[in-house]
Motif scaffolding. Structure first.
Motif, PDB file in Angstrom:
ATOM      1  N   ASN A 187      -8.481  14.082   0.542  1.00  0.00           N
ATOM      2  CA  ASN A 187      -7.653  13.012  -0.006  1.00  0.00           C
ATOM      3  C   ASN A 187      -7.630  13.070  -1.526  1.00  0.00           C
ATOM      4  O   ASN A 187      -8.647  13.329  -2.168  1.00  0.00           O
ATOM      5  CB  ASN A 187      -8.194  11.651   0.434  1.00  0.00           C
ATOM      6  CG  ASN A 187      -8.104  11.465   1.934  1.00  0.00           C
ATOM      7  OD1 ASN A 187      -7.038  11.592   2.511  1.00  0.00           O
ATOM      8  ND2 ASN A 187      -9.232  11.169   2.574  1.00  0.00           N
ATOM      9  N   ASN A 204       2.879  -0.136   4.367  1.00  0.00           N
ATOM     10  CA  ASN A 204       2.637   1.238   3.927  1.00  0.00           C
ATOM     11  C   ASN A 204       3.967   1.985   3.856  1.00  0.00           C
ATOM     12  O   ASN A 204       4.351   2.676   4.801  1.00  0.00           O
ATOM     13  CB  ASN A 204       1.692   1.953   4.889  1.00  0.00           C
ATOM     14  CG  ASN A 204       0.327   1.312   4.971  1.00  0.00           C
ATOM     15  OD1 ASN A 204       0.129   0.349   5.721  1.00  0.00           O
ATOM     16  ND2 ASN A 204      -0.621   1.817   4.212  1.00  0.00           N
ATOM     17  N   LYS A 249      -5.830   3.552  -3.003  1.00  0.00           N
ATOM     18  CA  LYS A 249      -5.035   2.624  -2.197  1.00  0.00           C
ATOM     19  C   LYS A 249      -5.780   2.232  -0.918  1.00  0.00           C
ATOM     20  O   LYS A 249      -5.695   1.088  -0.463  1.00  0.00           O
ATOM     21  CB  LYS A 249      -3.687   3.258  -1.843  1.00  0.00           C
ATOM     22  CG  LYS A 249      -2.773   3.470  -3.028  1.00  0.00           C
ATOM     23  CD  LYS A 249      -2.450   2.174  -3.764  1.00  0.00           C
ATOM     24  CE  LYS A 249      -1.365   1.366  -3.088  1.00  0.00           C
ATOM     25  NZ  LYS A 249      -0.943   0.194  -3.911  1.00  0.00           N
ATOM     26  N   TYR A 250      -6.525   3.180  -0.349  1.00  0.00           N
ATOM     27  CA  TYR A 250      -7.332   2.853   0.821  1.00  0.00           C
ATOM     28  C   TYR A 250      -8.411   1.841   0.431  1.00  0.00           C
ATOM     29  O   TYR A 250      -8.657   0.865   1.159  1.00  0.00           O
ATOM     30  CB  TYR A 250      -7.987   4.109   1.394  1.00  0.00           C
ATOM     31  CG  TYR A 250      -8.938   3.829   2.538  1.00  0.00           C
ATOM     32  CD1 TYR A 250      -8.457   3.544   3.814  1.00  0.00           C
ATOM     33  CD2 TYR A 250     -10.318   3.836   2.339  1.00  0.00           C
ATOM     34  CE1 TYR A 250      -9.319   3.278   4.864  1.00  0.00           C
ATOM     35  CE2 TYR A 250     -11.193   3.571   3.382  1.00  0.00           C
ATOM     36  CZ  TYR A 250     -10.690   3.284   4.639  1.00  0.00           C
ATOM     37  OH  TYR A 250     -11.557   3.014   5.680  1.00  0.00           O
ATOM     38  N   SER A 296       0.852  -1.185   0.000  1.00  0.00           N
ATOM     39  CA  SER A 296       0.000   0.000   0.000  1.00  0.00           C
ATOM     40  C   SER A 296       0.891   1.239   0.000  1.00  0.00           C
ATOM     41  O   SER A 296       1.913   1.273  -0.690  1.00  0.00           O
ATOM     42  CB  SER A 296      -0.944  -0.021   1.204  1.00  0.00           C
ATOM     43  OG  SER A 296      -1.875   1.036   1.142  1.00  0.00           O
ATOM     44  N   GLU A 325      -6.882  -1.523   0.159  1.00  0.00           N
ATOM     45  CA  GLU A 325      -6.649  -2.110   1.478  1.00  0.00           C
ATOM     46  C   GLU A 325      -7.920  -2.758   2.019  1.00  0.00           C
ATOM     47  O   GLU A 325      -7.874  -3.823   2.642  1.00  0.00           O
ATOM     48  CB  GLU A 325      -6.152  -1.056   2.468  1.00  0.00           C
ATOM     49  CG  GLU A 325      -4.693  -0.683   2.319  1.00  0.00           C
ATOM     50  CD  GLU A 325      -4.177   0.139   3.493  1.00  0.00           C
ATOM     51  OE1 GLU A 325      -4.804   0.100   4.577  1.00  0.00           O
ATOM     52  OE2 GLU A 325      -3.141   0.812   3.325  1.00  0.00           O
ATOM     53  N   TRP A 343      -8.417   6.562   9.060  1.00  0.00           N
ATOM     54  CA  TRP A 343      -8.663   7.196   7.767  1.00  0.00           C
ATOM     55  C   TRP A 343      -9.817   8.188   7.898  1.00  0.00           C
ATOM     56  O   TRP A 343     -10.865   7.874   8.457  1.00  0.00           O
ATOM     57  CB  TRP A 343      -9.008   6.140   6.729  1.00  0.00           C
ATOM     58  CG  TRP A 343      -9.402   6.664   5.384  1.00  0.00           C
ATOM     59  CD1 TRP A 343     -10.670   6.869   4.930  1.00  0.00           C
ATOM     60  CD2 TRP A 343      -8.524   7.042   4.313  1.00  0.00           C
ATOM     61  NE1 TRP A 343     -10.648   7.341   3.639  1.00  0.00           N
ATOM     62  CE2 TRP A 343      -9.338   7.466   3.243  1.00  0.00           C
ATOM     63  CE3 TRP A 343      -7.145   7.069   4.162  1.00  0.00           C
ATOM     64  CZ2 TRP A 343      -8.811   7.897   2.036  1.00  0.00           C
ATOM     65  CZ3 TRP A 343      -6.618   7.497   2.964  1.00  0.00           C
ATOM     66  CH2 TRP A 343      -7.441   7.901   1.921  1.00  0.00           C
ATOM     67  N   LYS A 384     -12.495  10.138   5.960  1.00  0.00           N
ATOM     68  CA  LYS A 384     -13.171  10.231   4.666  1.00  0.00           C
ATOM     69  C   LYS A 384     -13.478  11.668   4.276  1.00  0.00           C
ATOM     70  O   LYS A 384     -13.687  11.963   3.104  1.00  0.00           O
ATOM     71  CB  LYS A 384     -14.472   9.427   4.699  1.00  0.00           C
ATOM     72  CG  LYS A 384     -14.269   7.929   4.848  1.00  0.00           C
ATOM     73  CD  LYS A 384     -15.591   7.200   4.857  1.00  0.00           C
ATOM     74  CE  LYS A 384     -15.395   5.697   5.018  1.00  0.00           C
ATOM     75  NZ  LYS A 384     -16.694   4.969   5.039  1.00  0.00           N
ATOM     76  N   ALA A 442      -2.348   6.086   2.263  1.00  0.00           N
ATOM     77  CA  ALA A 442      -3.583   5.452   2.711  1.00  0.00           C
ATOM     78  C   ALA A 442      -3.688   5.365   4.224  1.00  0.00           C
ATOM     79  O   ALA A 442      -4.624   4.771   4.755  1.00  0.00           O
ATOM     80  CB  ALA A 442      -3.691   4.049   2.107  1.00  0.00           C
TER      81      ALA A 442
END
Length: 332
Positions: A150, A178, A157-158, A124, A161, A144, A146, A128
């Motif tokens: 981003n 990562n 990439k998130y 990754s 994952e 993360w 949202k 991410a």
């Protein structure tokens, strides 16, 4: 049998060479014949018997976003290193990144589940990982966001994952790494390799943004160690040191024995430039040289911690100064 996707990419090529040392059965996916030459070039940094080393790999031409292409690739596979990805800051590439990075990973995961592979390692990115809170060092525990700004690559990439974690719920042991900005020899016209080419060719500009950097050999070594060990269903940030772009450019210039960049670029200047370049890109229908997100990242100061990896595996990183010196010794 070990399967490597993205074998003709920067990380994949270096990984393949290290895997050949152990005399294991290796299968690698490639898209075009021309891309194989880059792998041979990377191998040439480490061995004089490039042809013999290259021949140890079973190469399969396939598109990871095509299920019919990928079904036979998984025959007899017990471990997977999923390195394939599309990397871009260009907003126009967002749909393609979703297709390769998310949809392609979903296909890899589904076929890995069907093949009952033992373990899957996914490459990754720190892109991410969750954002820094109040300037604190980022760890694997950062969530993360949202709602943060981003960019497309980070989102893809998130999303990839999330597909990999789905595999862990279906009985596949997984490892997610990562890495920060990966430095190493080869691929001088793309990614971090382009920094060496630009500095060598007299690039004059620098910024003082800070991010995490790591050597490609350390990335490969960590991946292999985590795959060979008892670790499973964990993610690890791979960062040797947090450095400014100024420090990196200056170190590259010293290692290549060329003049250092001398013009500091301020945030307001990059803000103007990416807007002008966006217009140029639209009128000429060519890829942008700089985007809103790449301009912003050049000035951000985000630091990352690899303490989890060090604690779990007693891993020791090369210094970035050592990485730059070794990488520069291979520069054409």
């Amino acid at each position: 049998m070990i399967l490597v996707t993205g074998g003709t990419g920067f990380v994949g090529a270096h990984l393949l060479y290290q895997l050949t040392i152990n005399e294991e059965k290796i299968r690698a996916v490639y898209r075009t014949e021309s891309s194989l030459e880059k792998v041979r070039n990377v191998f040439s940094y480490y061995t004089k018997s490039t042809k013999g080393t290259f021949a140890k790999i079973e190469w399969v031409q396939a598109d990871i976003t095509s299920v019919p292409d990928m079904i036979p690739v998984f025959e007899g596979v017990t471990r997977v290193y999923h390195c394939a990805a599309l990397v871009s800051f260009d907003p126009k590439a967002y749909i393609d990144m979703r297709k390769v990075n998310i949809h392609g990973t979903a296909i890899i995961v589904n076929l890995a589940i069907d093949a009952k592979v033992d373990k899957l390692c996914f490459v990754s990115s720190i892109a991410a990982v969750g954002d820094s809170l109040h300037g604190e060092v980022v760890t694997e525990e950062n969530e993360w966001n949202k709602n943060s700004k981003n960019h497309g690559y980070a989102i893809s990439k998130y999303g990839a994952e999330m597909e990999v974690w789905r595999a862990s719920q279906e009985g596949i042991d997984v490892i997610v790494v990562n890495p920060g900005v990966i430095l190493g020899p080869g691929f001088w016209d793309t990614g971090s390799g382009k920094m060496f080419s630009q500095v060598y060719n007299g690039f004059k500009f620098y910024t003082e943004g800070v991010t995490g950097f790591v050597g490609v050999k350390d990335v490969i070594r960590a991946m292999q160690q985590l795959m060979d060990g008892p670790h499973k269903n964990e993610r690890y940030i791979l960062v040797s040191e947090n450095k400014s772009f100024k420090e990196i450019f200056f170190s590259i210039a010293d290692a290549l024995h060329v003049k250092k960049p001398s013009i500091k670029v301020k945030p307001w200047q990059t803000a103007i430039f990416w807007r002008l370049d966006k217009m140029r890109s639209f009128l000429t229908r060519t890829a942008p040289l700089i985007t809103k997100h790449s301009a912003r990242s050049a000035h951000e100061e985000t630091k990352y911690s690899s303490e989890k990896l060090k604690k779990d595996t007693a891993f020791e990183f090369e210094t970035i100064e050592e990485v730059i010196k070794e990488t520069s010794s291979f520069f054409p």
